[in-house]
Design a protein around this motif. Structure first.
Motif, PDB file in Angstrom:
ATOM      1  N   LYS A   1       0.838  -1.194   0.000  1.00 33.72           N
ATOM      2  CA  LYS A   1       0.000   0.000   0.000  1.00 33.72           C
ATOM      3  C   LYS A   1       0.869   1.238   0.000  1.00 33.72           C
ATOM      4  CE  LYS A   1      -0.371  -0.262   5.055  1.00 33.72           C
ATOM      5  NZ  LYS A   1      -1.299  -0.395   6.203  1.00 33.72           N
ATOM      6  N   LYS A   2       0.315   2.322  -0.504  1.00 31.62           N
ATOM      7  CA  LYS A   2       1.010   3.610  -0.498  1.00 31.62           C
ATOM      8  C   LYS A   2       0.718   4.305   0.820  1.00 31.62           C
ATOM      9  CE  LYS A   2      -0.145   7.080  -3.250  1.00 31.62           C
ATOM     10  NZ  LYS A   2      -0.113   8.343  -2.476  1.00 31.62           N
ATOM     11  N   ILE A   3       1.755   4.771   1.503  1.00 32.64           N
ATOM     12  CA  ILE A   3       1.579   5.363   2.825  1.00 32.64           C
ATOM     13  C   ILE A   3       1.979   6.832   2.858  1.00 32.64           C
ATOM     14  CG2 ILE A   3       1.780   3.192   4.071  1.00 32.64           C
ATOM     15  CD1 ILE A   3       4.727   3.832   4.558  1.00 32.64           C
ATOM     16  N   SER A   4       2.317   7.392   1.701  1.00 29.19           N
ATOM     17  CA  SER A   4       2.655   8.817   1.634  1.00 29.19           C
ATOM     18  C   SER A   4       1.692   9.520   0.696  1.00 29.19           C
ATOM     19  CB  SER A   4       4.096   9.009   1.137  1.00 29.19           C
ATOM     20  OG  SER A   4       4.175   8.754  -0.263  1.00 29.19           O
ATOM     21  N   ASP A   5       1.828  10.840   0.597  1.00 34.38           N
ATOM     22  CA  ASP A   5       0.974  11.626  -0.294  1.00 34.38           C
ATOM     23  C   ASP A   5       1.566  11.779  -1.693  1.00 34.38           C
ATOM     24  OD1 ASP A   5      -0.906  12.050   1.709  1.00 34.38           O
ATOM     25  OD2 ASP A   5       0.137  13.827   2.471  1.00 34.38           O
ATOM     26  N   LYS A   6       2.657  11.088  -1.963  1.00 38.33           N
ATOM     27  CA  LYS A   6       3.323  11.221  -3.263  1.00 38.33           C
ATOM     28  C   LYS A   6       2.398  10.731  -4.382  1.00 38.33           C
ATOM     29  CE  LYS A   6       7.713  10.499  -3.391  1.00 38.33           C
ATOM     30  NZ  LYS A   6       9.050   9.856  -3.410  1.00 38.33           N
ATOM     31  N   LEU A   7       2.263  11.530  -5.438  1.00 39.95           N
ATOM     32  CA  LEU A   7       1.423  11.154  -6.566  1.00 39.95           C
ATOM     33  C   LEU A   7       2.066  10.027  -7.361  1.00 39.95           C
ATOM     34  CD1 LEU A   7       0.300  14.650  -7.926  1.00 39.95           C
ATOM     35  CD2 LEU A   7      -1.010  13.054  -6.532  1.00 39.95           C
ATOM     36  N   ILE A   8       1.233   9.208  -7.960  1.00 36.33           N
ATOM     37  CA  ILE A   8       1.733   8.117  -8.788  1.00 36.33           C
ATOM     38  C   ILE A   8       1.901   8.607 -10.216  1.00 36.33           C
ATOM     39  CG2 ILE A   8       1.216   5.831  -9.720  1.00 36.33           C
ATOM     40  CD1 ILE A   8      -0.222   5.186  -7.157  1.00 36.33           C
ATOM     41  N   GLU A   9       3.142   8.767 -10.613  1.00 35.71           N
ATOM     42  CA  GLU A   9       3.501   9.154 -11.968  1.00 35.71           C
ATOM     43  C   GLU A   9       4.613   8.240 -12.441  1.00 35.71           C
ATOM     44  OE1 GLU A   9       2.564  13.938 -11.452  1.00 35.71           O
ATOM     45  OE2 GLU A   9       4.614  13.176 -11.262  1.00 35.71           O
ATOM     46  N   GLU A  10       4.660   7.970 -13.740  1.00 37.41           N
ATOM     47  CA  GLU A  10       5.552   6.933 -14.245  1.00 37.41           C
ATOM     48  C   GLU A  10       7.018   7.181 -13.904  1.00 37.41           C
ATOM     49  OE1 GLU A  10       6.394   4.349 -18.309  1.00 37.41           O
ATOM     50  OE2 GLU A  10       5.015   6.048 -18.341  1.00 37.41           O
ATOM     51  N   GLN A  11       7.472   8.403 -13.963  1.00 36.21           N
ATOM     52  CA  GLN A  11       8.883   8.710 -13.729  1.00 36.21           C
ATOM     53  C   GLN A  11       9.193   9.071 -12.274  1.00 36.21           C
ATOM     54  OE1 GLN A  11      11.260   8.327 -16.159  1.00 36.21           O
ATOM     55  NE2 GLN A  11       9.550   7.500 -17.355  1.00 36.21           N
ATOM     56  N   ARG A  12       8.268   8.838 -11.380  1.00 34.68           N
ATOM     57  CA  ARG A  12       8.470   9.210  -9.977  1.00 34.68           C
ATOM     58  C   ARG A  12       8.999   8.028  -9.175  1.00 34.68           C
ATOM     59  NH1 ARG A  12       6.666  13.536  -7.067  1.00 34.68           N
ATOM     60  NH2 ARG A  12       5.366  14.193  -8.820  1.00 34.68           N
TER      61      ARG A  12
END
Length: 268
Positions: A161-172
């Motif tokens: 699961k994602k636990i931060s507010d970081k957006l999901i983008e291909e180059q991230r």
């Protein structure tokens, strides 16, 4: 390396090779760390001594960041015996990954420990990728070590699961502060015990975690990450790495999609 060791590694996902490294290489490591430590921290710095009175958080951060660039770490990464062992364990064309580092673990520090995880989640690489975990002092339950779940590499990517507010983008890039395991680990772990000069190799698909250092000395370890360029599909997939692509845009055999996470973030 005999056939029983290869079979054990393939079945269980890890192996401990005692007295693997030449002691002279470890002397170079200690010497280089002492040199950089005395330059950054002060002339009182000593590899073998925990010195909280001179190790301020700022200086510790400076030291830790510089450890990634020690010349001895490059020599460890390119060690011919290490690469030969990888080939003998099934990596047809071993290549270094971008995340080779050295850890400095203070006594009783739990802030920087990693709970159960798979390295593949953050580093990507081929299914055949391995982590070489190299201790420079005794590692066990008291001094801090790594725990492994044997055969957990055989079932692909475990739910996360994602636990931060970081957006999901291909180059991230996603780090361990961004993603975590989304299941309870109930299997009985193996607690690795090893001495300086030993080599611990485990597959990056393996579930593992670090234990706190409860001794009065610093625990020094190096982590060398090695992928297999020749593994089927890896080249065709563009040789993904964790700094150029993330797990939401890369599939693996046995991959389990965290659908709620994907839906939530793709709508942003």
């Amino acid at each position: 390396m005999d056939i029983s060791q290869k079979e054990f590694f393939e079945e269980n996902g890890y192996i401990v090779l005692p007295q693997f490294f030449n002691v002279g290489l470890f002397h170079e490591v200690r010497q280089e760390i002492n040199q950089i430590g005395q330059f950054i921290i002060g002339k009182e710095f000593d590899f073998d001594t925990y010195q909280p009175e001179i190790m301020t958080p700022e200086k510790q951060s400076q030291l830790y960041d510089r450890l990634h660039y020690l010349p001895c770490l490059s020599r460890l990464s390119g060690n011919l015996d290490l690469l030969t062992a990888c080939r003998e364990l099934g990596l047809t064309l071993p290549v270094l990954m971008g995340c080779c580092n050295m850890r400095y673990d203070r006594p009783h520090d739990i802030k920087h420990l990693f709970d159960w995880h798979q390295d593949t989640l953050y580093l990507l690489g081929s299914v055949n990728a391995v982590t070489a975990w190299i201790p420079f002092s005794r590692v066990d339950e008291h001094h801090g070590t790594v725990q492994l779940i044997p055969r957990s590499h055989q079932t692909g990517i475990h739910p996360y699961k994602k636990i931060s507010d970081k957006l999901i983008e291909e180059q991230r890039q996603f780090l361990q502060r961004d993603l975590s395991l989304d299941e309870d680990v109930t299997s009985t772990p193996v607690t690795v015990e090893a001495d300086p000069g030993d080599l611990i190799l485990f597959k990056q698909m393996m579930l593992h975690r670090s234990l706190p250092n409860m001794s009065g000395r610093v625990r020094w370890t190096a982590q060398i990450r090695i992928s297999d360029l020749a593994y089927p599909g890896f080249l065709e997939a563009g040789c993904p790495t964790g700094d150029k692509k993330n797990i939401f845009y890369q599939s693996y055999p046995g991959f389990i999609h965290p659908l709620s996470v994907r839906y939530e973030n793709k709508s942003r």
